[in-house]
Motif scaffolding. Structure first.
Motif: not given
Ligand SMILES: Cc1ncc(COP(=O)(O)O)c(C=O)c1O
Length: 487
Positions: A7-14, A370-376, A392-401
């Motif tokens: 739905x949105x490309x991640x902020x790679x540098x963040x 694809x779209x529905x799996x991306x929304x999930x 306040x954990x240092x974990x990193x969560x992101x998704x690419x679709x």
């Protein structure tokens, strides 16, 4: 047309900023008391799995056949799969985010595809070794979604297909060097077990493979376009580069995410240096969208490697596609006098795999999977982000679709230094063990992940499934304590 899962490309540098920070901190792992409780759970609730695996160990190396199986405390034996769930031999239910490593986009044991496969098997069995109409139907369907794939040859696996891509590229270009991204996985062929998992590791994991097999393989750091240019220039003076092969969402299915314009820059460099571009879409085809990552980025590679979704979770999941003039190097059949790139496979392109692939694509399109799996995956990532922030954990969560990453220990982010190799190895060991514990904790709470750090979503992952998963993740995060890496 199928719609993107992204739905949105991640902020790679963040993401890299957070990952870099994670690597400066102690490990935020499962506490000793938490782990004792989880281990006790496996002992009490997974007795049949334990029994079967201890018997399997007598006949199967390590008692398990899949690299993605958790060994801590022992692999869990699965008996039933349906929709979003798996059930083990003891009847415990799990939310399945492994998705068999990626091919499952429609949910487990998806009936409409299974029924079509059964119809074909009832008629002609799984294989005849001769042509079946579904081979043509699948190739046409792939061409409809990916215009760069003018021709398609189905093969047995992603590994074989990456080998075939390289062979075709070398034959067509008459050059030898192959450049890959450090950390990327293109299967386990002799030439591709190079720079696996962690960039800069070169032949680290190539046990049993003579150095000469990887003589023409080079790795470059992801997002580092200057080094790619340097390698291409240097290679030009030494016989040239046959191809650059990339996982277009980043090495290890996006574990190291790429800048949004990276693939475009690679494509431009390949054109400048007259080098073939291979997209390894084993994970991304049918998961990002049916036109693959190349459809998402609007880039036409010369060759595309397929696997996983191409056979919808059925055996024989591989294929190579691309430009007609290149693909014609693969012409098959008993015919003498041709200089061809040799590939094969008794069970490749069986009626079973082609029917499964064809209907999987049709169903992904019909259901907008694809779209529905991306929304999930968006919902899962957002929920995980909230849990991480609140605690306040240092974990990193992101998704690419429909590919979700949850980096808790950074096992693949250890900085390689050959001067400090002992401490590097120690750090990798400590982080990998913490990742295994994390994976075991998720499993005990009823979630199957990929290596404790990745989750694939599918059409079956409704809001209820994701919300239930978040409650389970929360229970795991209630057991975190910090631990120094070198103690
Ligand atoms: C990007 C990529 N390429 C190639 C492969 C190898 O495919 P296979 O396991 O079918 O040999 C994989 C497998 O996970 C993969 O993720």
């Amino acid at each position: 047309m199928s719609e993107y899962s992204v739905s949105k490309y991640h902020d790679t540098s963040m993401i890299y900023e957070k990952l870099n920070k994670l690597m400066t901190l102690p490990i935020y792992g499962i506490s000793k008391s938490g782990m004792d409780r989880y281990l006790n759970h496996f002992d009490k609730e997974c007795k049949k799995s334990k029994e079967i695996i201890s018997e399997a160990k007598k006949f199967i190396p390590g008692g398990v056949q899949h690299n993605l199986a958790f060994n801590l405390p022992f692999p869990i034996v699965m008996e039933k799969a349906d929709g979003a769930y798996l059930w083990d031999a003891d009847g415990n239910q799990y939310i399945d985010f492994l998705k068999a490593g990626g091919p499952i986009m429609l949910g487990n044991n998806y009936a409409p595809v299974r029924e079509k496969v059964n119809e074909v098997i009832n008629e002609c069995g799984p294989v005849t070794g001769l042509f079946h109409e579904y081979e043509m139907k699948l190739a046409k369907e792939i061409n409809r979604h990916l215009p760069s794939v003018e021709m398609f040859r189905m093969l047995g696996s992603g590994t074989e297909s990456a080998m075939a891509a390289i062979r075709v590229a070398r034959l067509a270009s008459k050059k030898k060097k192959i450049i890959k991204m450090g950390g990327a996985y293109h299967g386990w062929s002799d030439q591709m077990v190079y720079g696996l998992h962690i960039p800069g590791t070169k032949g680290f994991e190539a046990h049993g493979i003579p150095g000469s097999c990887r003589k023409h393989t080079q790795e470059i750091y992801p997002n580092d376009i200057d080094t790619l240019k340097k390698n291409l220039s240097r290679n030009r003076l030494k016989g040239g580069t046959a191809a650059v092969i990339v996982e277009p969402m980043g090495p290890e299915s996006g574990t190291r995410p790429l800048d949004k314009d990276y693939n475009e820059q690679v494509k431009e460099l390949c054109e400048d240096y007259d080098v073939l571009l291979i997209f390894d879409e084993v994970v991304t085809f049918g998961r990002i969208v049916l036109s693959g990552a190349q459809g998402y980025f609007g880039i036409k590679p010369d060759l595309t490697v397929f696997g996983k979704v191409v056979a919808g979770g059925y055996p024989g999941a591989g294929g190579l596609g691309g430009r007609r003039d290149l693909m014609e190097h693969l012409a098959a059949g008993i015919e003498g006098g041709k200089k061809r790139a040799y590939v094969g496979g008794t069970l490749s392109a069986s009626p079973l795999s082609c029917t499964a692939g064809y209907y999987t694509i049709k169903e992904i399109e019909r259901t907008n999977a694809c779209k529905k799996a991306g929304q999930a995956a968006d919902r899962l990532t957002k929920g995980l982000g909230e849990l991480i922030d609140t605690r306040e954990l240092p974990y990193v969560a992101y998704n690419q679709g429909a590919i979700c990453h949850l980096e808790t220990v950074g096992a693949m982010f250890v900085k390689i230094s050959y001067l400090k190799i002992r401490s590097v190895l120690k750090e990798i060991k400590a982080r990998t063990h913490a990742m295994e514990e994390m994976g075991a904790a998720y499993m005990a709470e009823g979630i199957v992940t990929l290596a404790g750090s990745r989750m694939y979503t599918s059409l079956a992952d409704t809001d209820e499934v994701i919300d239930d998963a978040l409650v389970k993740f929360e229970s795991v995060f209630d057991n975190i304590e910090t631990r120094e890496i070198f103690n």
